[in-house]
Design an enzyme around this catalytic site. Structure first.
Site, PDB file in Angstrom:
ATOM      1  N   TYR A  48       7.293  49.672  42.189  1.00 19.02           N
ATOM      2  CA  TYR A  48       7.836  49.671  43.545  1.00 19.02           C
ATOM      3  C   TYR A  48       9.161  50.416  43.534  1.00 19.02           C
ATOM      4  O   TYR A  48       9.984  50.252  42.630  1.00 19.02           O
ATOM      5  CB  TYR A  48       8.063  48.244  44.060  1.00 19.02           C
ATOM      6  CG  TYR A  48       8.797  48.210  45.393  1.00 19.02           C
ATOM      7  CD1 TYR A  48       8.088  48.230  46.586  1.00 19.02           C
ATOM      8  CD2 TYR A  48      10.191  48.215  45.440  1.00 19.02           C
ATOM      9  CE1 TYR A  48       8.761  48.226  47.810  1.00 19.02           C
ATOM     10  CE2 TYR A  48      10.857  48.222  46.660  1.00 19.02           C
ATOM     11  CZ  TYR A  48      10.136  48.236  47.832  1.00 19.02           C
ATOM     12  OH  TYR A  48      10.785  48.258  49.033  1.00 19.02           O
ATOM     13  N   GLU A  62      10.060  53.767  51.544  1.00 16.99           N
ATOM     14  CA  GLU A  62       9.442  52.911  50.530  1.00 16.99           C
ATOM     15  C   GLU A  62       8.224  53.573  49.913  1.00 16.99           C
ATOM     16  O   GLU A  62       7.412  54.179  50.628  1.00 16.99           O
ATOM     17  CB  GLU A  62       9.065  51.585  51.190  1.00 16.99           C
ATOM     18  CG  GLU A  62       8.427  50.554  50.287  1.00 16.99           C
ATOM     19  CD  GLU A  62       8.079  49.289  51.042  1.00 16.99           C
ATOM     20  OE1 GLU A  62       8.899  48.348  50.998  1.00 16.99           O
ATOM     21  OE2 GLU A  62       7.025  49.238  51.701  1.00 16.99           O
TER      22      GLU A  62
END
Length: 377
Positions: free
Chosen positions: A101, A189
Site C-alpha cells: 500500500y 492512493e
C-alpha cells in the site's frame, strides 16, 4: 471530486508511475477488442465511484478475448451499491508476488501531507489500521521542501522491500507526491502497489480525490467529473454552490457552515433522531440558494421533518427567512419545519417566520428536541 480508476491511472502515468497495459470499455465488444490488443489474460474491473467492487463481483479475470467479452457483458449489467456500471477497465492480469500500500493524504492535525506505506496492500487501509496498526508507516512531508528521496527510501525499508526495489519504489513515491501536489488532491492512493513475479513494481489500482475548491485551476480535471455517478439532488446542489451529502435518516438539515452542520447532526442524534443529509449553504447565502437547498432536502421521500439552523454572520437571517418562505410557496411541503435563527437581522427573520406560523427555537438543543418530536409524530 473522485476520479475513476482508469482516470487515476492515466494521471499517474504522466508522473512516471508504472501502470498495467489497459483500456476502458463501454460495451462488451470494446472489451473484447481491448483484450485482443493486450493478447493475454486480463482483469475486467467495474468503474464505479464506490468501494467493495471485488466483493460485489465487479472485478473478474478472463483468459482470452472471448471470455473478456462475456465477463464485461455481465459486469456492465450490474449495479454496485445502487450505482449502474457504465464502463469497465480491461487491464492485463498481473502475476503478483506481493501486495503493498502507498498513499498520500492531508493530516490536518499536523497541517502537512503525510505519505503512508504498508506491507499489507490489497485491503482497505482502515482495516489494516484496525487489525495491524504496527504495519502502517507514515512520514510527514514539509510542504515547502516536498518529499525527499531519503524519506521514500526510509518508507521502503520500513515495509521490508528488497534492495533491488528501493530505486523503483522511491521513483513511484516521488511521482505520487508530485501528482498529489500539482493536481490539488486530497488523496492519492495506490492499493495495491504490486511486486510482480518478474520483480517489477506496478500500480495495480489507483484512487485520486481532487479538492473541489481547486478545480478552477484544473479545467482538464473538472471535465473528468462523472455526473452519472451523482444523484439529481447532488447535481442541483453543486449548480447552486451548496455542499450536500444524502444520508439515510428522516430529519432534513439545512445549516450554514460545515462545522455547525456537523454539530447540528450530532445533536439530532443525541436526542434520538437521524439526519437525512448533510447540507451547508455556506456564508452569504441568498434567498434563491436557500430555496434551492430546501427543494433538495424535500426531494428525499424519507424526510419527515426539517431543521434549519442558521448563524447569521455573513449570512443575513432575514434573507434566509425569505428563502424559506419562497421555497414553501414553490414546493408546498407536507412535513413540519423547525427554524433557529441567530445573528445578523435575526429579529426581522423571526418576524417573517412568525407571520407564516412556523415553529421556531432560540437554541440548538431546543430546536433538536422539537424536530425529533415532530418527526416521530
Amino acid at each position: 471530486m473522485k476520479l475513476h480508476e482508469y482516470q487515476s491511472k492515466q494521471l499517474f502515468s504522466r508522473y512516471g508511475i508504472p501502470i498495467p497495459q489497459g483500456e476502458v470499455a463501454s460495451t462488451p465488444e470494446e472489451a473484447r477488442q481491448a483484450a485482443e490488443k493486450i493478447g493475454r489474460k486480463v482483469a475486467i474491473k467495474a468503474q464505479v465511484l464506490v468501494g467493495g467492487r471485488g466483493k460485489a463481483g465487479g472485478i473478474r479475470l478472463a483468459r482470452d478475448a472471448a471470455e473478456a467479452e462475456k465477463v464485461a457483458a455481465d459486469i456492465l449489467a450490474m449495479k454496485i451499491k445502487g450505482l449502474p456500471v457504465r464502463k469497465v477497465l480491461v487491464d492485463e492480469a498481473l502475476e503478483i508476488a506481493k501486495e503493498l500500500y502507498l498513499g498520500v493524504v492531508i493530516d490536518r492535525a499536523q497541517g502537512k501531507p503525510v505519505m503512508m506505506a504498508s506491507s499489507e496492500g490489497g485491503v482497505d487501509i482502515e482495516e489494516v489500521a484496525r487489525r495491524s496498526p504496527e504495519k502502517i508507516f507514515k512520514i510527514a512531508i514539509d510542504p515547502l521542501l516536498g518529499l525527499k528521496p531519503y524519506q521514500a527510501r526510509e518508507l521502503a525499508f520500513c515495509i521490508g522491500l528488497e534492495k533491488e526495489h528501493l530505486r523503483p519504489f522511491s521513483s513511484i513515491a516521488l511521482g505520487l507526491y508530485k501528482c498529489f501536489v500539482e493536481n490539488d488532491a486530497s488523496l492519492a492512493e495506490i492499493n495495491p502497489l504490486v511486486v510482480t513475479s518478474e520483480g517489477k513494481l506496478i500500480a495495480a489500482d489507483a484512487k485520486v480525490v481532487i479538492d473541489d475548491n481547486a478545480l478552477y485551476r484544473h479545467p482538464d480535471l473538472a471535465q473528468m467529473r462523472d455526473v452519472d455517478e451523482e444523484t439529481p439532488a447532488e447535481r442541483e446542489a453543486r449548480s447552486f454552490g451548496i455542499s450536500y451529502v444524502q444520508l439515510d435518516g428522516e430529519i432534513g438539515c439545512m445549516v450554514n457552515g460545515a462545522g455547525l452542520a456537523m454539530a447540528t447532526m450530532d445533536v439530532i442524534k443525541l436526542y434520538g433522531g437521524n439526519p437525512a443529509n448533510f447540507l451547508d449553504i455556506g456564508g452569504g447565502a441568498k434567498a434563491e440558494q436557500v430555496a434551492a437547498a430546501l427543494r433538495i432536502i424535500l426531494s428525499d421521500p424519507k424526510v419527515k421533518a426539517v431543521l434549519i439552523n442558521i448563524f447569521g454572520g455573513i449570512t443575513r437571517c432575514d434573507e434566509v427567512a425569505r428563502g424559506i418562505l419562497t421555497a414553501l410557496e414553490e414546493v408546498k411541503p407536507k412535513v413540519p419545519f423547525v427554524v433557529r435563527l441567530v445573528g445578523t437581522n435575526e429579529d426581522e427573520g423571526r418576524r417573517l417566520l412568525a407571520e407564516a406560523n412556523m415553529v421556531t427555537a432560540t437554541s440548538l438543543i431546543e430546536a433538536a428536541q422539537k424536530v425529533v418530536e415532530l418527526a416521530k409524530t
